[in-house]
Design an enzyme around this catalytic site. Structure first.
Site, PDB file in Angstrom:
ATOM      1  N   ARG A 169       0.590   1.408   1.327  1.00 51.17           N
ATOM      2  CA  ARG A 169      -0.742   1.768   1.821  1.00 51.17           C
ATOM      3  C   ARG A 169      -1.210   0.874   2.957  1.00 51.17           C
ATOM      4  NH1 ARG A 169      -0.630   2.607  -3.713  1.00 51.17           N
ATOM      5  NH2 ARG A 169      -1.249   4.726  -4.318  1.00 51.17           N
ATOM      6  N   HIS A 210       2.577   5.750   2.902  1.00 49.41           N
ATOM      7  CA  HIS A 210       3.974   6.119   3.182  1.00 49.41           C
ATOM      8  C   HIS A 210       4.129   6.913   4.481  1.00 49.41           C
ATOM      9  CE1 HIS A 210       4.958   4.403  -0.573  1.00 49.41           C
ATOM     10  NE2 HIS A 210       4.794   5.463  -1.353  1.00 49.41           N
ATOM     11  N   HIS A 250      12.450   5.265  -2.106  1.00 47.33           N
ATOM     12  CA  HIS A 250      11.441   5.505  -3.140  1.00 47.33           C
ATOM     13  C   HIS A 250      12.040   6.199  -4.363  1.00 47.33           C
ATOM     14  CE1 HIS A 250       7.641   6.629  -5.036  1.00 47.33           C
ATOM     15  NE2 HIS A 250       6.978   5.944  -4.112  1.00 47.33           N
ATOM     16  N   ASP A 270       1.040  -0.406 -10.471  1.00 49.73           N
ATOM     17  CA  ASP A 270       1.173   0.118  -9.106  1.00 49.73           C
ATOM     18  C   ASP A 270       0.855  -1.045  -8.178  1.00 49.73           C
ATOM     19  OD1 ASP A 270       1.582   1.715  -6.939  1.00 49.73           O
ATOM     20  OD2 ASP A 270      -0.048   3.125  -7.335  1.00 49.73           O
ATOM     21  N   GLU A 316      10.397  -0.612  -5.337  1.00 46.79           N
ATOM     22  CA  GLU A 316      10.472  -0.423  -3.886  1.00 46.79           C
ATOM     23  C   GLU A 316      10.410  -1.763  -3.149  1.00 46.79           C
ATOM     24  OE1 GLU A 316       7.391   2.587  -2.802  1.00 46.79           O
ATOM     25  OE2 GLU A 316       7.054   2.551  -4.959  1.00 46.79           O
TER      26      GLU A 316
END
Length: 382
Positions: A107, A132, A206, A280, A346
């Site tokens: 982000r 992304h 991803h 996250d 990631e």
């Protein structure tokens, strides 16, 4: 070595036996048509197969890792990545699964950043933020298949040109992704890019993993995760890092000794878990930015013995526990994907790095190419 792979064309599964000439090579590279996009563009699937049965299938669409087969302690192969069977689903319902992400993974707050005193606005496709690449990123482009090769290491090279101003980013970027599978079953992914103007680049893969196997009824939350990181970057309600590097000690974010994902993923007593709807978050790897890939994470399914080690040259690792999988995505073999059915690991620069001077810079200049090397190394714990 002859390789029989199941691929798809126009949404129909096909058994394909298209190979390079037989030899004593320990790893094979094969290619086959994978169907066409809605505009008629042809998509190719490349399958790399190692001597131990490990294989990776990559689509030119998104330079996407569509399938990753790995054996358990009894030699039983399973696909350890979430995704779709049909090419049309990757186009109609893109969800980044296995895709190459760029120009900027993760982000950017409000879709804005400043470079050399000039402000740039990116598409905001994640609430107020750009995620992304802004919705028309590298993950939904059909890459050119440059070459494939069998040998002790089987490899496939993909390239893409992103013009100046694409999705608001400055500079014409020429990107290349190389997938290489060695005879032991280690999948190496190399991201390289050049630009003709100063810009920002942050590329990663991803893939969403479940070491019990894609679609396993118990999900992935019993997978045991280890991360060599003593700090992470806490987020605000918009999932943007605050800029702080917070110790993991004494929190649910401490994975240094390894623990099941289910330990903390629903801990509503931690405001960070509430913000993320689970994990996250970016972990600041103790190794930092390195010249050669070093360990970023280890993921194991104790029941099957399958182990995945993720190595990378980048300083951060985004951990995403599939929090937005809501049962509306019909994945491989008709499986409905739900929260906790997989986890993304990631490696990358930190989220929103262009807006935080204390984070490792994502700036790339002409004559100074971008490079990120990561490895998915699979093995079995007996």
């Amino acid at each position: 070595m002859r390789n029989l792979s199941t691929l798809f064309a126009g949404g129909v599964a096909l058994a394909v036996a298209v190979t390079l000439p037989a030899s004593a090579f320990a790893a094979d590279a094969t290619k086959a048509p994978a169907g066409t996009l809605s505009d008629g563009t042809a998509v190719t699937a490349v399958t790399l197969t190692a001597a131990n049965g490990v294989s990776a299938t990559i689509l030119t669409f998104g330079a996407t890792l569509q399938k990753f087969m790995a054996p358990d302690r009894n030699g039983k192969l399973a696909d350890i990545t979430l995704g779709y069977d049909k090419l049309s689903d990757y186009e109609k319902r893109p969800n980044y699964w296995g895709a190459t992400i760029g120009r900027y993974a993760n982000r950017i707050a409000n879709g804005r950043f400043t470079l050399d005193g000039k402000a740039y606005q990116l598409p905001r496709n994640d609430g107020d933020n750009s995620l992304h690449g802004g919705g028309k990123g590298f993950d939904v482009q059909n890459w050119k298949l440059v070459s494939i090769k069998s040998g002790p290491v089987a490899c496939a090279v993909f390239s893409l040109e992103s013009p100046d101003g694409a999705s608001g980013y400055p500079g014409t970027v020429r990107a290349r992704v190389t997938y290489s599978l060695d005879e032991a079953g280690s999948l190496r992914i190399e991201f390289d890019a050049t630009t003709n103007r100063p810009t920002i680049i942050n590329m990663t893969n991803h893939a969403i993993f479940n070491m019990a196997g894609e679609g396993a009824p118990q999900g992935a939350m019993q997978n045991v995760l280890t991360i060599p990181a003593s700090h992470y970057t806490p987020i605000n309600a918009g999932l943007i890092p605050t800029g702080e590097l917070r110790p993991v000690e004494g929190t649910v974010f401490d994975f240094r000794k390894g623990k099941p994902l289910e330990d903390g993923v629903r801990d509503g007593n931690d405001q960070q878990i509430v913000y993320g709807r689970g994990f996250d978050h970016n972990f600041a790897l103790d190794k930092g930015l390195t010249a050669q890939p070093e360990l970023a994470a280890r993921l194991e399914d104790p029941a099957s013995g399958r182990v995945l080690e993720v190595l990378s040259t980048e300083p951060g690792l985004q951990v995403y526990s599939g929090n937005f999988l809501d049962g509306t995505y019909v994945g491989k073999h008709g499986h409905l994907y739900r929260m906790g059915d997989g986890i993304a690991l990631e490696p990358q620069k930190f989220p929103d790095a262009p807006n935080h001077s204390n984070f490792v810079s994502a700036r790339v200049d002409p004559g100074k190419p971008y490079r990120h090397v990561m490895i998915y190394r699979v093995s079995v714990d007996r």
